[in-house]
Design a protein around this motif. Structure first.
Motif, PDB file in Angstrom:
ATOM      1  N   ASP A  38      11.964  -2.592  24.021  1.00 30.44           N
ATOM      2  CA  ASP A  38      11.538  -3.650  24.793  1.00 30.44           C
ATOM      3  C   ASP A  38      12.640  -4.075  25.776  1.00 30.44           C
ATOM      4  N   LYS A  39      13.869  -3.871  25.182  1.00 28.93           N
ATOM      5  CA  LYS A  39      15.092  -4.039  26.256  1.00 28.93           C
ATOM      6  C   LYS A  39      14.873  -3.210  27.215  1.00 28.93           C
ATOM      7  N   PHE A  40      14.973  -1.826  26.905  1.00 28.03           N
ATOM      8  CA  PHE A  40      14.790  -0.874  27.921  1.00 28.03           C
ATOM      9  C   PHE A  40      13.766  -1.234  28.934  1.00 28.03           C
ATOM     10  N   LEU A  41      12.631  -1.462  28.499  1.00 22.73           N
ATOM     11  CA  LEU A  41      11.580  -1.801  29.417  1.00 22.73           C
ATOM     12  C   LEU A  41      11.682  -2.906  30.380  1.00 22.73           C
ATOM     13  N   THR A  42      12.170  -3.979  29.652  1.00 21.35           N
ATOM     14  CA  THR A  42      12.279  -5.269  30.235  1.00 21.35           C
ATOM     15  C   THR A  42      13.406  -5.085  31.564  1.00 21.35           C
ATOM     16  N   SER A  43      14.369  -4.207  31.352  1.00 19.48           N
ATOM     17  CA  SER A  43      15.499  -4.152  32.294  1.00 19.48           C
ATOM     18  C   SER A  43      15.372  -2.938  33.230  1.00 19.48           C
ATOM     19  N   PHE A  44      14.257  -2.227  33.089  1.00 20.60           N
ATOM     20  CA  PHE A  44      13.575  -1.015  33.760  1.00 20.60           C
ATOM     21  C   PHE A  44      13.102  -1.592  35.262  1.00 20.60           C
ATOM     22  N   ASN A  45      13.624  -1.188  36.176  1.00 22.10           N
ATOM     23  CA  ASN A  45      13.334  -1.539  37.522  1.00 22.10           C
ATOM     24  C   ASN A  45      12.372  -0.895  38.235  1.00 22.10           C
ATOM     25  N   ARG A  46      11.171  -0.725  37.626  1.00 19.95           N
ATOM     26  CA  ARG A  46      10.076   0.064  38.318  1.00 19.95           C
ATOM     27  C   ARG A  46       8.671  -0.826  38.312  1.00 19.95           C
ATOM     28  N   SER A  47       7.754  -0.177  38.927  1.00 25.15           N
ATOM     29  CA  SER A  47       6.368  -0.800  39.041  1.00 25.15           C
ATOM     30  C   SER A  47       5.640  -1.077  37.710  1.00 25.15           C
ATOM     31  N   LYS A  48       4.767  -2.042  37.621  1.00 22.08           N
ATOM     32  CA  LYS A  48       4.119  -2.271  36.276  1.00 22.08           C
ATOM     33  C   LYS A  48       3.472  -1.121  35.805  1.00 22.08           C
ATOM     34  N   ASN A  49       2.960  -0.134  36.822  1.00 26.58           N
ATOM     35  CA  ASN A  49       2.025   0.859  36.254  1.00 26.58           C
ATOM     36  C   ASN A  49       3.092   1.944  35.588  1.00 26.58           C
ATOM     37  N   THR A  50       4.483   2.254  36.163  1.00 24.28           N
ATOM     38  CA  THR A  50       5.213   3.195  35.610  1.00 24.28           C
ATOM     39  C   THR A  50       5.864   2.571  34.371  1.00 24.28           C
ATOM     40  N   ILE A  51       6.110   1.264  34.160  1.00 24.46           N
ATOM     41  CA  ILE A  51       6.752   0.833  33.042  1.00 24.46           C
ATOM     42  C   ILE A  51       5.636   0.924  31.849  1.00 24.46           C
ATOM     43  N   ASN A  52       4.383   0.831  32.143  1.00 25.78           N
ATOM     44  CA  ASN A  52       3.189   0.882  31.234  1.00 25.78           C
ATOM     45  C   ASN A  52       3.021   2.385  30.763  1.00 25.78           C
TER      46      ASN A  52
END
Length: 316
Positions: free
Chosen positions: A68-82
């Motif tokens: 959760d912390k990694f994805l929250t801090s990940f500066n990418r598009s919503k599609n990439t995060i998903n």
């Protein structure tokens, strides 16, 4: 000296090093961190100190909290995060099926996983996405002093011959369009062929006069001037308007193209992405090899990626 420290010393004095490691793993489950850290300072064998530290990390490791912390801090598009979240969940299930956890990572385990993906028929681009997601998360864990080495970065993904993106000729394009039954699917293929859109961009573009605005990868916007394309590629303005007004079901479109391959209408290697390559090849040949402009039309961040699209054309 606490009772727990005395117990560790007792273990240290009466067991071999191999036995000690096994006893430490079992003991760490019940000891609190303060007792263990005190004991580490006094133990005689360095291997045991390292082992206790590792076991503490394993015991206290909250995988889903870190994801959760990694994805929250990940500066990418919503599609990439998903996509990254799906990859991580897939890998976790793979580990759980084998009674393992993320803290058990080693090169052999990572290699086995990618061999599994390869056997399952995942294409090279998809495997590259998996590697990127897992390597990025591992780097995050290393930065937070949880893991020490990124084994995913060592994985080499080879490209199979049968995965090679096939070139579409004008004649093949006509055959495909005649074989596709639904008119909205035909329009979608025509739009990809004349604008070079990704299949995911079919539902994220807008036509404003003679300019098409495209919301592409990473939420980046690019513009395609239709006037500039005239005389270089065949622009189907009516198809563009119809697709904009009536967005196509992308998942169903992909299924339709796959069925054409199974029926033998097109050979294996063709996909919706092939129509983006079709545009690239036509534009490059008819624009006096203007690769810089082609890069901008495709929305690439570097010419090297665009050149990769043209490698088959140059080999012909």
């Amino acid at each position: 000296m606490t009772i727990k420290e005395k117990e560790l010393f007792s273990i240290q004095e009466t067991a071999t090093e191999t036995q000690l490691l096994e006893k430490i793993k079992e003991a760490v489950k019940d000891y609190n961190q303060e007792d263990l850290l005190h004991a580490i300072e006094s133990l005689k064998i360095d291997n045991l100190k390292r082992e206790i530290t590792t076991q503490i990390k394993k015991r206290d490791f909250d995988l889903y909290n870190h994801i959760d912390k990694f994805l929250t801090s990940f500066n990418r598009s919503k599609n990439t995060i998903n996509s990254y979240a799906n990859v991580l969940n897939h890998f976790i299930k793979y580990l759980e099926a084998r009674g393992l956890g993320f803290m058990d990572l080693d090169y052999s385990l990572c290699l086995d996983y990618f061999n599994h993906l390869n056997s399952a028929g995942l294409k090279r681009d998809t495997q590259t996405l998996y590697k990127s997601a897992l390597s990025s998360f591992t780097t995050y864990l290393i930065f937070n002093d949880i893991l020490e080495k990124n084994y995913f970065s060592l994985i080499k993904i080879t490209k199979k011959t049968e995965e090679k993106e096939r070139l579409i000729t004008p004649r093949q394009l006509d055959i495909i369009l005649k074989a596709v039954k639904r008119e909205d699917y035909k329009d979608a293929l025509r739009v990809m062929a004349c604008l070079g859109l990704r299949v995911s961009e079919l539902n994220s573009f807008s036509l404003k006069g003679e300019v098409v605005e495209v919301l592409g990868k990473g939420e980046k916007t690019r513009t395609i001037n239709l006037e500039e394309l005239k005389g270089v590629v065949n622009v189907d303005l009516e198809a563009i308007r119809r697709v904009e007004a009536n967005p196509v079901n992308i998942a169903c479109l992909k299924v339709a193209i796959n069925r054409l391959s199974k029926k033998g209408v097109i050979t294996s290697g063709f996909s919706c992405h092939s129509f983006r390559h079709y545009f690239s090849h036509n534009y490059y040949k008819n624009s006096n090899n203007n690769i810089v402009k082609l890069r901008d039309l495709l929305g690439h961040c570097s010419i090297s990626i665009t050149d990769h699209y043209l490698r088959d054309l140059k080999a012909v």
